[in-house]
Scaffold this active site. Sequence first.
Site, PDB file in Angstrom:
ATOM      1  N   THR A  49      48.852  26.401  36.706  1.00 23.83           N
ATOM      2  CA  THR A  49      48.945  25.360  35.685  1.00 23.83           C
ATOM      3  C   THR A  49      48.487  25.948  34.362  1.00 23.83           C
ATOM      4  O   THR A  49      47.858  26.995  34.306  1.00 23.83           O
ATOM      5  CB  THR A  49      48.070  24.140  36.011  1.00 23.83           C
ATOM      6  OG1 THR A  49      46.681  24.492  35.888  1.00 23.83           O
ATOM      7  CG2 THR A  49      48.337  23.618  37.415  1.00 23.83           C
ATOM      8  N   ILE A 111      43.547  26.547  37.451  1.00 22.32           N
ATOM      9  CA  ILE A 111      43.305  25.617  36.353  1.00 22.32           C
ATOM     10  C   ILE A 111      42.670  26.385  35.209  1.00 22.32           C
ATOM     11  O   ILE A 111      41.782  27.209  35.419  1.00 22.32           O
ATOM     12  CB  ILE A 111      42.412  24.432  36.797  1.00 22.32           C
ATOM     13  CG1 ILE A 111      42.258  23.416  35.649  1.00 22.32           C
ATOM     14  CG2 ILE A 111      41.065  24.905  37.323  1.00 22.32           C
ATOM     15  CD1 ILE A 111      41.603  22.114  36.078  1.00 22.32           C
ATOM     16  N   ILE A 142      40.062  29.863  38.537  1.00 23.84           N
ATOM     17  CA  ILE A 142      39.835  29.475  37.153  1.00 23.84           C
ATOM     18  C   ILE A 142      40.553  30.470  36.248  1.00 23.84           C
ATOM     19  O   ILE A 142      40.334  31.675  36.340  1.00 23.84           O
ATOM     20  CB  ILE A 142      38.333  29.449  36.819  1.00 23.84           C
ATOM     21  CG1 ILE A 142      37.566  28.604  37.853  1.00 23.84           C
ATOM     22  CG2 ILE A 142      38.126  28.910  35.405  1.00 23.84           C
ATOM     23  CD1 ILE A 142      38.042  27.183  38.000  1.00 23.84           C
ATOM     24  N   LYS A 143      41.416  29.941  35.371  1.00 20.23           N
ATOM     25  CA  LYS A 143      42.192  30.812  34.481  1.00 20.23           C
ATOM     26  C   LYS A 143      41.394  31.091  33.206  1.00 20.23           C
ATOM     27  O   LYS A 143      40.960  30.169  32.505  1.00 20.23           O
ATOM     28  CB  LYS A 143      43.522  30.165  34.112  1.00 20.23           C
ATOM     29  CG  LYS A 143      44.521  30.134  35.252  1.00 20.23           C
ATOM     30  CD  LYS A 143      45.837  29.512  34.852  1.00 20.23           C
ATOM     31  CE  LYS A 143      46.727  30.474  34.111  1.00 20.23           C
ATOM     32  NZ  LYS A 143      48.086  29.908  33.901  1.00 20.23           N
ATOM     33  N   ILE A 144      41.236  32.374  32.924  1.00 16.50           N
ATOM     34  CA  ILE A 144      40.520  32.830  31.737  1.00 16.50           C
ATOM     35  C   ILE A 144      41.448  33.763  30.971  1.00 16.50           C
ATOM     36  O   ILE A 144      41.993  34.706  31.552  1.00 16.50           O
ATOM     37  CB  ILE A 144      39.226  33.563  32.122  1.00 16.50           C
ATOM     38  CG1 ILE A 144      38.273  32.603  32.858  1.00 16.50           C
ATOM     39  CG2 ILE A 144      38.546  34.164  30.895  1.00 16.50           C
ATOM     40  CD1 ILE A 144      37.014  33.271  33.387  1.00 16.50           C
TER      41      ILE A 144
END
Length: 374
Positions: A49, A111, A142-144
Amino acid sequence: MTPSADTRPTHRLSESGVSIWLDDLSRERLTTGNLARLVAEKDVVGVTTNPTIFAAALSKGEAYADALAALAGADVEAAVERITTDDVRDAADVLRPVYDATRAVDGRVSIEVDPRLARDTEATVATAERLWATVARPNVMIKIPATVEGLPAITRVLAQGISVNVTLIFSIERYRAVLDAWLAGLEQARANGHDLAAIGSVASFFVSRVDTAVDAALDAVGTDAARALRGKAAIANARLAFAAYEDVVAGARWQALAAAGAQPQRPLWASTGVKNPDYRDTMYVDELVVAGVVNTMPEATLDAFADHGIVIGDTVSGTADDAAAAIAAVEAQGISLDAVTTQLEAEGVEKFEVSWSQLLQTTQAGLDAAGSAR
């Protein structure tokens, strides 16, 4: 006639070692069973996402009406986080059997941290920690973003045992820095006593946007020689990224972590929807087949590949020399790939910031409407 599972292109792609993830999520996909059907019928084993995806989802239909009604009067930032984390949690539950069957490799749902924090290391770390705790599912990532400020955040978040999807990677130089940040994070996680086998990570290397930018520059050059290079840069850049990955996983640092049970940080081909109608609509899938990678596709690309995708085997291994020659040919036209990728990173962050603002506006309008209806 519907093809059998073992002959459909998506199955053949999976058998070639490419994990198919869907680059989209919405409440409607969850409540209608659409996501579960894509897992069963099109070999989808993960979901990514981003702010643009959520902004689009919130702007359509009535799927979020009940959620907005329940949150009427809430702060809009809190409401957005509640809605998006609920969707990601529910998607993670749909994909949990895949996660279990693949021993924590696939079945992942990503996300993204608030894109406005892309240049703020401390805020990125704090947000990643909060999202991980809020979703509370082992198969979330977790998208960074792979900004300069994001690199230390990647290391610090992985060091806590949190799975990370590194996003917005365009250049080989930055990708090497991402690989170093990943190794450092796993080394710290090992020192902190975390189970390395449970920590997943992918590196989202963007593809089609490179061709869009380079093709425009080639068109501006205007010669036949320049135009003949259109559609070559993105695949060559991705293949060079895979060669960089191979260099790292052959090294002593990774071998020590692998011996301790760590998973590799798989390259993930992102932005694989074809934006130029002159190009084959599955080219960023067909041309990037190699075992041990992820390809995250928008639904249109997934549908196209399921219908007529081509799987002829590995199309990446051993291509580094040809890929380097293709990039050199582009640069011989006076086009700096470094300048292109630097600009693409800045634009990528800006686009997600715009989408985040749209998401906030759409959510606020929904909250206001729900409040007025009471």
